[in-house]
Scaffold this motif. Structure first.
Motif, PDB file in Angstrom:
ATOM      1  N   UNK A  57       0.846  -1.184   0.000  1.00  0.00           N
ATOM      2  CA  UNK A  57       0.000   0.000   0.000  1.00  0.00           C
ATOM      3  C   UNK A  57       0.884   1.238   0.000  1.00  0.00           C
ATOM      4  N   UNK A  58       0.553   2.166  -0.885  1.00  0.00           N
ATOM      5  CA  UNK A  58       1.320   3.412  -0.962  1.00  0.00           C
ATOM      6  C   UNK A  58       0.959   4.337   0.198  1.00  0.00           C
ATOM      7  N   UNK A  59       1.949   5.085   0.647  1.00  0.00           N
ATOM      8  CA  UNK A  59       1.690   6.076   1.694  1.00  0.00           C
ATOM      9  C   UNK A  59       2.815   6.115   2.708  1.00  0.00           C
ATOM     10  N   UNK A  60       2.873   7.197   3.439  1.00  0.00           N
ATOM     11  CA  UNK A  60       3.862   7.379   4.492  1.00  0.00           C
ATOM     12  C   UNK A  60       3.191   7.138   5.838  1.00  0.00           C
ATOM     13  N   UNK A  61       3.580   6.065   6.483  1.00  0.00           N
ATOM     14  CA  UNK A  61       2.997   5.728   7.774  1.00  0.00           C
ATOM     15  C   UNK A  61       3.519   6.695   8.828  1.00  0.00           C
ATOM     16  N   UNK A  62       2.665   7.148   9.735  1.00  0.00           N
ATOM     17  CA  UNK A  62       3.120   8.106  10.750  1.00  0.00           C
ATOM     18  C   UNK A  62       4.195   7.502  11.654  1.00  0.00           C
ATOM     19  N   UNK A  63       5.021   8.366  12.206  1.00  0.00           N
ATOM     20  CA  UNK A  63       6.086   7.933  13.111  1.00  0.00           C
ATOM     21  C   UNK A  63       5.485   7.679  14.491  1.00  0.00           C
ATOM     22  N   UNK A  64       4.893   6.508  14.612  1.00  0.00           N
ATOM     23  CA  UNK A  64       4.091   6.217  15.801  1.00  0.00           C
ATOM     24  C   UNK A  64       4.920   5.879  17.031  1.00  0.00           C
ATOM     25  N   UNK A  65       6.174   5.532  16.854  1.00  0.00           N
ATOM     26  CA  UNK A  65       6.986   5.173  18.023  1.00  0.00           C
ATOM     27  C   UNK A  65       7.036   6.320  19.031  1.00  0.00           C
ATOM     28  N   UNK A  66       6.991   7.555  18.533  1.00  0.00           N
ATOM     29  CA  UNK A  66       7.101   8.723  19.415  1.00  0.00           C
ATOM     30  C   UNK A  66       5.908   8.841  20.359  1.00  0.00           C
ATOM     31  N   UNK A  67       4.840   8.100  20.113  1.00  0.00           N
ATOM     32  CA  UNK A  67       3.665   8.174  20.976  1.00  0.00           C
ATOM     33  C   UNK A  67       3.879   7.458  22.306  1.00  0.00           C
ATOM     34  N   UNK A  68       4.808   6.518  22.343  1.00  0.00           N
ATOM     35  CA  UNK A  68       5.085   5.824  23.600  1.00  0.00           C
ATOM     36  C   UNK A  68       5.806   6.773  24.557  1.00  0.00           C
ATOM     37  N   UNK A  69       5.379   6.842  25.801  1.00  0.00           N
ATOM     38  CA  UNK A  69       6.015   7.767  26.751  1.00  0.00           C
ATOM     39  C   UNK A  69       7.448   7.356  27.067  1.00  0.00           C
ATOM     40  N   UNK A  70       8.315   8.343  27.221  1.00  0.00           N
ATOM     41  CA  UNK A  70       9.705   8.063  27.586  1.00  0.00           C
ATOM     42  C   UNK A  70       9.820   7.594  29.029  1.00  0.00           C
ATOM     43  N   UNK A  71       8.991   8.149  29.892  1.00  0.00           N
ATOM     44  CA  UNK A  71       8.985   7.762  31.301  1.00  0.00           C
ATOM     45  C   UNK A  71       7.551   7.570  31.765  1.00  0.00           C
ATOM     46  N   UNK A  72       7.373   6.802  32.826  1.00  0.00           N
ATOM     47  CA  UNK A  72       6.048   6.571  33.402  1.00  0.00           C
ATOM     48  C   UNK A  72       6.106   6.877  34.891  1.00  0.00           C
ATOM     49  N   UNK A  73       4.955   7.136  35.472  1.00  0.00           N
ATOM     50  CA  UNK A  73       4.872   7.455  36.896  1.00  0.00           C
ATOM     51  C   UNK A  73       4.609   6.238  37.766  1.00  0.00           C
ATOM     52  N   UNK A  74       4.258   5.137  37.132  1.00  0.00           N
ATOM     53  CA  UNK A  74       4.004   3.927  37.897  1.00  0.00           C
ATOM     54  C   UNK A  74       3.518   2.809  37.000  1.00  0.00           C
ATOM     55  N   UNK A  75       3.356   1.641  37.602  1.00  0.00           N
ATOM     56  CA  UNK A  75       2.846   0.498  36.841  1.00  0.00           C
ATOM     57  C   UNK A  75       2.256  -0.530  37.798  1.00  0.00           C
ATOM     58  N   UNK A  76       1.389  -1.363  37.242  1.00  0.00           N
ATOM     59  CA  UNK A  76       0.775  -2.454  37.999  1.00  0.00           C
ATOM     60  C   UNK A  76       1.025  -3.762  37.259  1.00  0.00           C
ATOM     61  N   UNK A  77       1.226  -4.829  37.998  1.00  0.00           N
ATOM     62  CA  UNK A  77       1.444  -6.158  37.435  1.00  0.00           C
ATOM     63  C   UNK A  77       0.304  -7.053  37.888  1.00  0.00           C
ATOM     64  N   UNK A  78      -0.358  -7.695  36.911  1.00  0.00           N
ATOM     65  CA  UNK A  78      -1.542  -8.506  37.203  1.00  0.00           C
ATOM     66  C   UNK A  78      -1.425  -9.847  36.480  1.00  0.00           C
ATOM     67  N   UNK A  79      -1.973 -10.882  37.066  1.00  0.00           N
ATOM     68  CA  UNK A  79      -2.073 -12.181  36.404  1.00  0.00           C
ATOM     69  C   UNK A  79      -2.904 -12.007  35.131  1.00  0.00           C
ATOM     70  N   UNK A  80      -2.333 -12.371  33.986  1.00  0.00           N
ATOM     71  CA  UNK A  80      -2.975 -12.063  32.699  1.00  0.00           C
ATOM     72  C   UNK A  80      -4.308 -12.790  32.526  1.00  0.00           C
ATOM     73  N   UNK A  81      -4.325 -14.092  32.751  1.00  0.00           N
ATOM     74  CA  UNK A  81      -5.557 -14.852  32.530  1.00  0.00           C
ATOM     75  C   UNK A  81      -6.644 -14.454  33.515  1.00  0.00           C
ATOM     76  N   UNK A  82      -6.246 -14.142  34.741  1.00  0.00           N
ATOM     77  CA  UNK A  82      -7.227 -13.716  35.739  1.00  0.00           C
ATOM     78  C   UNK A  82      -7.878 -12.393  35.310  1.00  0.00           C
TER      79      UNK A  82
END
Length: 376
Positions: A240-265
């Motif tokens: 497909x023709x076209x210029x895909x946006x530079x989407x990597x820049x949307x991911x934050x460089x830093x975060x303020x926190x995170x949570x870890x959870x059992x995936x299936x649960x």
């Protein structure tokens, strides 16, 4: 043309080749499958559409070589319905005579001279593990749009830098990136191309289970094609023709926190929550030390609330998400635990996989998910 071939071999190859024939082809001739029997005992089956083509080779007892073009979907359906006995194919004039045990069908051929030749596939090739490729494609396409009016967003962007491949897709509300490696003939290759997500997914599913896949990429721009070959089967898709946006820049460089959870649960809880939410309604996740509480449903008919164990790093936070997007993302992750990283309740969160409850997350797959603003 005259040949005999085992039923299972023929039926499987015809069905595989016919699956890329469009339901409503742009030209009637494109509904055909070309069967070419060679003196060497090789029988080539091919279908062609400007967007995707399929090619398969099988072996049989070829008494007379020849070529014929017949209606592909009809041949595939009939072949699947035949008894498990050898199939005899004979061409007499403009007719294909197919006989299997006491069953017989005669098909009128289509004009070969009107059938377009598949364009040549030239470019840089390399080998990728079929199972890994199928898995990465399945992860990436979870975020691709289904709105055909947005050709860039119904595509997967394949970004290649040497031996590293990144598959990226977004529908503006979520963004998925899946990473894997391959063995390119040119270790310095660098490319960024677009392939329709549904096409790429179908190809990956059909070839991923047969071992290594050879990928050939047109880096010249002359043909605008990408090819995938495994064993004796090949698919070629148009870029497909076209210029895909530079989407990597949307991911934050830093975060303020995170949570870890059992995936299936968490996945099971999201599935239960979806039973009570109305269309376009959100599921609210409230994180605190040791738990996450899911709340869904804001009407008089049904509501649900469920608490799950979770490990929180950072301040307490509550965020709301589209439950279908959450379910898709959790299904795409393949680790026992998931990490949800955040900066604020109104900014995108990032979902990654984590092998153990404690430790680091992985970067093979990342999903950026936009929260939904709620008013309570």
């Amino acid at each position: 043309m005259k040949l005999r071939i085992e039923h299972d071999v023929f039926a499987d190859a015809v069905s595989w080749t016919a699956r890329t024939i469009p339901t409503r082809p742009s030209l009637p001739i494109l509904s055909g499958i070309k069967i070419e029997a060679k003196d060497t005992g090789v029988i080539a089956l091919s279908s062609y559409d400007p967007d995707i083509s399929s090619y398969a080779e099988i072996t049989g007892d070829v008494e007379e070589a020849g070529t014929i073009l017949v209606h592909g979907r009809l041949l595939a359906e009939y072949a699947r319905a035949l008894p498990n006995k050898p199939i005899d194919l004979t061409v007499e004039g403009t007719k294909l005579d197919l006989q299997c045990g006491s069953s017989r069908m005669v098909m009128t051929s289509m004009p070969l001279e009107d059938y377009p030749a598949a364009p040549p596939l030239d470019g840089v090739s390399g080998v990728v593990d079929g199972a890994a490729w199928q898995h990465a494609v399945a992860q990436a396409v979870t975020a691709a749009s289904t709105d055909d009016t947005l050709p860039l967003l119904v595509s997967v962007c394949i970004e290649i830098n040497g031996e590293n491949i990144a598959l990226m897709a977004t529908d503006r509300y979520r963004l998925a990136i899946a990473n894997l490696t391959w063995e390119p003939e040119d270790p310095q290759i660098s490319a960024r191309i677009l392939v329709r997500a549904s096409r790429l997914s179908d190809i990956a599913k059909s070839l991923g289970s047969v071992g290594n896949v050879r990928m050939t990429l047109d880096t010249t721009g002359r043909t605008g094609l990408i090819g995938f070959r495994a064993a004796d089967r090949q698919n070629v898709a148009r870029l497909i023709d076209g210029d895909y946006p530079q989407v990597r820049a949307l991911f934050p460089d830093t975060v303020n926190g995170y949570a870890v959870i059992d995936r299936l649960m968490l996945l099971d809880a999201i599935k239960r929550a979806r039973l009570v939410v109305e269309k376009n309604s959100a599921v609210r996740l409230s994180f605190s030390e040791g738990s996450v509480v899911l709340d869904a449903g804001q009407n008089d008919s049904a509501q649900t609330s469920e608490a799950l164990p979770a490990t929180l790093t950072g301040e307490d936070i509550a965020m709301a998400f589209n439950p279908a997007y959450l379910q898709d993302g959790l299904t795409a992750v393949d680790t026992p635990f998931v990490r949800l990283s955040f900066t604020s309740p109104t900014k995108p969160a990032v979902i990654t996989g984590q092998p153990e409850e404690t430790g680091s997350d992985t970067d093979e797959f990342r999903l950026l998910l936009m929260p939904i603003r709620t008013y309570s």
